[in-house]
Design a protein around this motif. Structure first.
Motif, mmCIF file in Angstrom:
data_model
loop_
_atom_site.group_PDB
_atom_site.id
_atom_site.type_symbol
_atom_site.label_atom_id
_atom_site.label_comp_id
_atom_site.label_asym_id
_atom_site.label_seq_id
_atom_site.Cartn_x
_atom_site.Cartn_y
_atom_site.Cartn_z
ATOM 1 N N LYS A 251 19.541 45.931 8.476
ATOM 2 C CA LYS A 251 18.664 44.894 9.023
ATOM 3 C C LYS A 251 17.186 45.248 8.871
ATOM 4 O O LYS A 251 16.360 44.406 8.496
ATOM 5 C CB LYS A 251 18.992 44.657 10.498
ATOM 6 N N THR A 255 14.533 43.206 6.636
ATOM 7 C CA THR A 255 13.333 42.628 7.245
ATOM 8 C C THR A 255 12.078 43.022 6.469
ATOM 9 O O THR A 255 11.208 42.181 6.197
ATOM 10 C CB THR A 255 13.194 43.071 8.715
ATOM 11 N N ILE A 258 11.968 41.127 3.175
ATOM 12 C CA ILE A 258 11.630 39.712 3.340
ATOM 13 C C ILE A 258 10.133 39.543 3.599
ATOM 14 O O ILE A 258 9.498 38.605 3.105
ATOM 15 C CB ILE A 258 12.460 39.085 4.475
ATOM 16 N N SER A 284 17.904 37.613 -1.359
ATOM 17 C CA SER A 284 17.488 37.588 0.045
ATOM 18 C C SER A 284 18.391 36.677 0.865
ATOM 19 O O SER A 284 18.821 37.041 1.972
ATOM 20 C CB SER A 284 16.031 37.126 0.160
ATOM 21 N N ILE A 288 21.037 37.794 3.907
ATOM 22 C CA ILE A 288 20.974 37.197 5.243
ATOM 23 C C ILE A 288 22.339 36.628 5.628
ATOM 24 O O ILE A 288 22.838 36.846 6.738
ATOM 25 C CB ILE A 288 19.893 36.089 5.288
#
Length: 304
Positions: A251, A255, A258, A284, A288
């Protein structure tokens, strides 16, 4: 595996259904150059298990792993077995234990019992139980690490295990039900087994099809659904306790990527690199979605 002989799959090896459908043609260059025939990723309409239209025998796969054949090793750079080759230290005493593994949420490692692992790979989890004083046994066809208790065949294991583990293993074998039955035979009643393998009904699997990174013939030959997992466990005399999808996507790393994505996308547009632009967005989005419906399954079951 120079003279590789493939057998056409006529029925699902998990549920026995004859109702199989083609998902996509596999166009992996390494595989096709060796087998010289068309190969399809297929799915059982009954249990949603995925595999290939043609498969090597179990003996061929075992021989390939033993001989480090590129057909089973070449595409699996992230596998723990492959990581042994990258690590110059093959001394078991220096292997680092892995105390933060997810299975420790479901057992008390401080109660010393008998431990069995099929395919310990890099041996980090195996070393954890060994350090805690458990009696450890395992099967590994080709290991760069010489660890105590490791055998080549099931009939060489003469103790009953309280805990068994086969993480990232059953996707490699021709018939996973047979392997689970073998594990069951060396376990105590009510003993727990922990499994992980690729999830056939994940977003990545359904969207990418044969381009999914897990589809690596013939290193990976099984991709499990929650339905096929339950059937497989029942056939092997295990009671399903937990089944949950999960993702290897980190995660924090996602993050960060992104947040940096707009900068890279602008660069791609300036340089007119539309291919990179599309690939970055697609990757991406898939990562997700993978956090929502992971491309791996974790399983806990009990021997009946």
């Amino acid at each position: 595996m120079k003279n590789l002989k493939l057998k056409k799959l006529k029925y699902c090896k998990i549920c026995g259904s004859l109702d199989l459908k083609n998902i996509s043609e596999v166009k992996n260059k390494i595989t096709i150059s060796r087998i010289k025939t068309k190969l399809f990723l297929i799915e059982c309409k009954s249990c949603l298990h995925r595999t290939f239209s043609k498969l090597p025998s179990n003996s061929q796969l075992t021989k390939a792993y033993t001989n480090n054949d590129p057909l089973v090793w070449g595409l699996l750079q992230n596998e723990p077995h492959n990581n042994q080759k990258k690590n110059n230290n093959y001394n078991f005493s220096k292997i680092k234990p892995l105390y933060n593994h997810w299975i420790f949420k479901h057992l008390n490692i401080d109660k010393k019992k008998n431990y069995f692992e099929l395919g310990p790979g890099a041996f980090n989890l195996y070393k954890t139980f060994h350090n805690k004083g458990w009696k450890c046994y395992g099967i590994e066809p080709n290991s760069f690490i010489k660890a105590p208790g490791i055998k080549k065949k099931f009939n060489e294991i003469n103790v009953k295990a309280d805990i068994s583990v086969a993480t990232d293993v059953l996707e490699h074998v021709n018939n996973p039900v047979v392997y689970l039955k073998n594990i069951n035979s060396i376990m105590k009643k009510n003993g727990k087994i922990f499994l992980t393998f690729p999830h056939s009904q994940s977003f990545k699997s359904r969207y990418l099809k044969d381009k999914w990174s897990m589809v690596a013939p013939f290193g990976h030959v099984n991709f499990f659904s929650k339905i096929s997992t339950a059937i497989m466990l029942k056939k092997s005399n295990f009671k399903l306790v937990l089944i949950k999808d999960f993702s290897y996507v980190e995660k924090k790393r996602l993050t960060r990527n992104i947040l940096k994505l707009p900068i890279y996308l602008i660069k791609d547009l300036i340089t007119l690199n539309l291919k990179n632009f599309i690939q970055r967005i697609e990757e991406s989005i898939l990562n997700i979605l993978d956090l929502i419906n992971g491309d791996q399954l974790m399983v806990v079951a009990v021997k009946l």
